[in-house]
Motif scaffolding. Sequence first.
Motif, PDB file in Angstrom:
ATOM      1  N   LEU A 177      -4.219   3.361 -10.060  1.00 29.23           N
ATOM      2  CA  LEU A 177      -4.615   4.266  -8.976  1.00 29.23           C
ATOM      3  C   LEU A 177      -4.475   3.610  -7.603  1.00 29.23           C
ATOM      4  CD1 LEU A 177      -7.769   6.000 -10.539  1.00 29.23           C
ATOM      5  CD2 LEU A 177      -5.481   6.978 -10.214  1.00 29.23           C
ATOM      6  N   THR A 178      -4.923   2.366  -7.483  1.00 23.38           N
ATOM      7  CA  THR A 178      -4.850   1.702  -6.174  1.00 23.38           C
ATOM      8  C   THR A 178      -3.416   1.347  -5.795  1.00 23.38           C
ATOM      9  OG1 THR A 178      -5.337  -0.428  -7.261  1.00 23.38           O
ATOM     10  CG2 THR A 178      -7.190   0.771  -6.284  1.00 23.38           C
ATOM     11  N   SER A 179      -2.592   1.006  -6.780  1.00 18.24           N
ATOM     12  CA  SER A 179      -1.193   0.689  -6.489  1.00 18.24           C
ATOM     13  C   SER A 179      -0.454   1.927  -6.007  1.00 18.24           C
ATOM     14  CB  SER A 179      -0.502   0.110  -7.726  1.00 18.24           C
ATOM     15  OG  SER A 179      -1.059  -1.133  -8.086  1.00 18.24           O
ATOM     16  N   PHE A 180      -0.542   3.007  -6.774  1.00 23.70           N
ATOM     17  CA  PHE A 180       0.119   4.243  -6.351  1.00 23.70           C
ATOM     18  C   PHE A 180      -0.523   4.802  -5.083  1.00 23.70           C
ATOM     19  CE2 PHE A 180       1.218   4.827 -11.052  1.00 23.70           C
ATOM     20  CZ  PHE A 180       2.516   4.374 -10.873  1.00 23.70           C
ATOM     21  N   GLY A 181      -1.866   4.680  -4.981  1.00 20.10           N
ATOM     22  CA  GLY A 181      -2.573   5.251  -3.835  1.00 20.10           C
ATOM     23  C   GLY A 181      -2.225   4.592  -2.520  1.00 20.10           C
ATOM     24  N   LEU A 182      -2.000   3.279  -2.528  1.00 20.72           N
ATOM     25  CA  LEU A 182      -1.693   2.579  -1.277  1.00 20.72           C
ATOM     26  C   LEU A 182      -0.366   3.035  -0.679  1.00 20.72           C
ATOM     27  CD1 LEU A 182      -2.703   0.415   0.685  1.00 20.72           C
ATOM     28  CD2 LEU A 182      -1.484  -1.297  -0.685  1.00 20.72           C
ATOM     29  N   ILE A 183       0.538   3.539  -1.525  1.00 20.41           N
ATOM     30  CA  ILE A 183       1.833   4.020  -1.030  1.00 20.41           C
ATOM     31  C   ILE A 183       1.641   5.140  -0.018  1.00 20.41           C
ATOM     32  CG2 ILE A 183       3.995   5.148  -1.715  1.00 20.41           C
ATOM     33  CD1 ILE A 183       3.759   3.707  -4.408  1.00 20.41           C
ATOM     34  N   ALA A 184       0.606   5.944  -0.204  1.00 25.09           N
ATOM     35  CA  ALA A 184       0.367   7.078   0.702  1.00 25.09           C
ATOM     36  C   ALA A 184       0.100   6.633   2.129  1.00 25.09           C
ATOM     37  CB  ALA A 184      -0.809   7.910   0.183  1.00 25.09           C
ATOM     38  N   PHE A 185      -0.263   5.369   2.340  1.00 29.14           N
ATOM     39  CA  PHE A 185      -0.576   4.874   3.679  1.00 29.14           C
ATOM     40  C   PHE A 185       0.620   4.190   4.338  1.00 29.14           C
ATOM     41  CE2 PHE A 185      -4.580   5.295   1.460  1.00 29.14           C
ATOM     42  CZ  PHE A 185      -5.380   5.923   2.404  1.00 29.14           C
ATOM     43  N   MET A 186       1.776   4.274   3.696  1.00 31.91           N
ATOM     44  CA  MET A 186       2.997   3.760   4.301  1.00 31.91           C
ATOM     45  C   MET A 186       3.619   4.833   5.195  1.00 31.91           C
ATOM     46  SD  MET A 186       3.193   0.723   2.916  1.00 31.91           S
ATOM     47  CE  MET A 186       2.823  -0.248   1.448  1.00 31.91           C
ATOM     48  N   ASP A 187       4.587   4.436   6.006  1.00 35.35           N
ATOM     49  CA  ASP A 187       5.302   5.393   6.846  1.00 35.35           C
ATOM     50  C   ASP A 187       6.353   6.127   6.028  1.00 35.35           C
ATOM     51  OD1 ASP A 187       3.819   4.664   9.041  1.00 35.35           O
ATOM     52  OD2 ASP A 187       5.283   3.156   9.719  1.00 35.35           O
TER      53      ASP A 187
END
Length: 753
Positions: free
Chosen positions: A410-420
């Motif tokens: 969840l945290t690995s996939f979720g952090l992608i959402a905070f990229m440009d």
Amino acid sequence: MTANDEELAKDLGLLSALTIGVGTMIGAGIFVLPGQAAAAAGPAVALSFVVGGVISLFTALSASELGTAMPKAGGSYYYVNHALGPIFGSIAGWGNWMGLAFASAFYTLGFGEYLATFLPLPTLTLGPLALSEFQLGALLAGSAFVAINYVGAKETGKIQIVIVTLLVGILTVFSALGIMQADLSTLRPFFPEEMGGAAAVLPATGLVFVSFLGFAKITTVAEELKNPGRNLPLAVVGSVAIVTAMYAIIMVVLMGVVNWRQLGPDVTTTPVLDVADIAFGTVGLAGIGVGLLTFAGLLATASSANASILASSRINFAMGRDRLISAKLNAIHPSFATPYRSIAVTGGLILLFIAIGDVKVLAKAGSVLHLIVYGLLNLALIVMREADVDEYQPEFEVPLYPVVPVLGALTSFGLIAFMDPIEIGLSLVFVAGGLVWYLIYAKDRAEKKGILSQYVLEQSDQLPQAAVSAADTVQPDGGDYRVMVPLANPEHEKDLITLASAIARQQGGTVDAVHIVTAPDQTSLGHAAAHADELEEDYHAVLDAAERDAETFGVEVETHTILSHESFGEIFDAARTHEADMVVMGWGKQRFGSPGRVESAVDDLAADLPCDFLVLKDRGFDPDRILVPTAGGPDSDLSAEVAKLLQAEYDSDITLLHVADSVEEGTTFLEAWADDHGLGDATIHVEEGDVEDAIERAATDETMVIIGATERGLLHRLVRGSLVLDVVEDVNCSVLLAERARKRGVVDRLLGD
């Protein structure tokens, strides 16, 4: 197509593995990103590094369990491919490969930045492309790193330990002097409003996450790690914990000595050097301090870049082994013993990214691709646990399962959402490319089906039909027939390869030529790998000859060199690793501890054959007239199959021999047996009396005998001897011993049929 690769020796200890992770991770967050990071979140960026470390820790724990159960080259890619199947393996492999290329370009740009602080370099304009001085330095350095990996010069474990020790020592002194000059009031407010407050922490984590990619590189060399059950989790988890603490402390020092607003986003600035000037200046060593940190910056970025290029070759090695990429790309250089084509392609991409890339874009694009792989890795752990696979026996298990891998995914996939969007889009191009590559190229070649799809298909009655159909659709269509040929004696190489090639061509398969270079027990395999030519002069020659001979049949051929303390015993391990369907090998004098069978005495008691075996007593390869003695049984079944294949290839005349109490009884048996095995056109020959004498008489006018291994047990053979051994020595033509792979109990092994 050809591939010539060397198996990986277990020559890395705990400290060497730990320094691979620490040495790779220690560079980016400290020497390249402080200005960019401070501009993203202000003082709270120290918390961003902690968050990145926690996210990495979840995946590090999962990788440690998978690594102790499957210590294979390829690390994250291998685990995903094995558990989730080749379609996800293709995504993970390409994502990991391109992510390492992005990261290498990013690290090399950092090297160029530090190089430009003391070495004057010009700017350069090539048409529409304008290169800054540090881009030019990065291109020169990147070319050097690629060349070093191409020719095979690499850091040994001891050199890596020295590098990391120097870096940690310099940074410890830097932190101690810096904290005495720090004004922690400059860290207030910790969540500045102009940066977006606390909401800026996760986007900044996305930027700095490239600093945590090193721990996964340890798993790419798990196959080379001593005692992986203990050393892998210690190295992986330990490197994440050490580096996270160092990052957080040093970022606080940097922003305490120089106000974070003055660090600035300009990538041409080097905040570490500015702080070093102040911190070391308090003890009258400003020049020395700046010099030390410049040296540390060069060392850290060079080590990170070089390690990423080296890790990429491990990914290609593993993908080539699983047939997800072309064997040509996975080829090993005959002189340097490096995957030179893979390194050249990766190196070209790295230089391209340096020339056109932006340091921030490169950092985030590399992070996105790795986060995708990390998310899949955590899912792979869940699949391996839930599928309850017999061979999955990890020596280390993640605590609090399934909480840790679920949070990791969840945290690995979720952090992608905070990229440009640009970094996400660029990364998704490579993910889509991996899918297309699998469907167009790899699906017809890949052999490994993946634990997930097998589990779904086995549970088809209990799962939704849509899931079953999806699992069936993505199953690989490849898995061609593989004939492995262990080569030792150049004198018999041609006949063994000819036999193997004829079988492979009739089966539409591949020849896998394996040459085992034996090292003395007193010599470590790591040393043997570096001095293979001293153990066996021109050891590539036998494989080169095998490749030429096999290609005359128009079959695909792969070549491998294995360094081992064993010779015969290693053949069984290689057959399992290479997933061979059949092994064709030569008959050596006093080769077998268990006469009349392929196994040694120990193997006879301990394990089943990994695949079908053919052992050739070579007196000249001539399949014109073939004699097949049979009394029934699985080994005789294999003899019949091989005879049919040779007949199809060479138009051989086949004679079947059976020795019975009466000719009438024997004829009835043999005619039925011939029809059952598709040999109705063979000549039927039945005799009474002694079996050995009958075979010797019948073989007088034949050019080859194919005989099944005796099915008597070990104790019986050791006491009474073996018919097969007597026949092999007494007939004048070549003899091919055939033994079928099958499950046998201990009683059967000892007493036989």
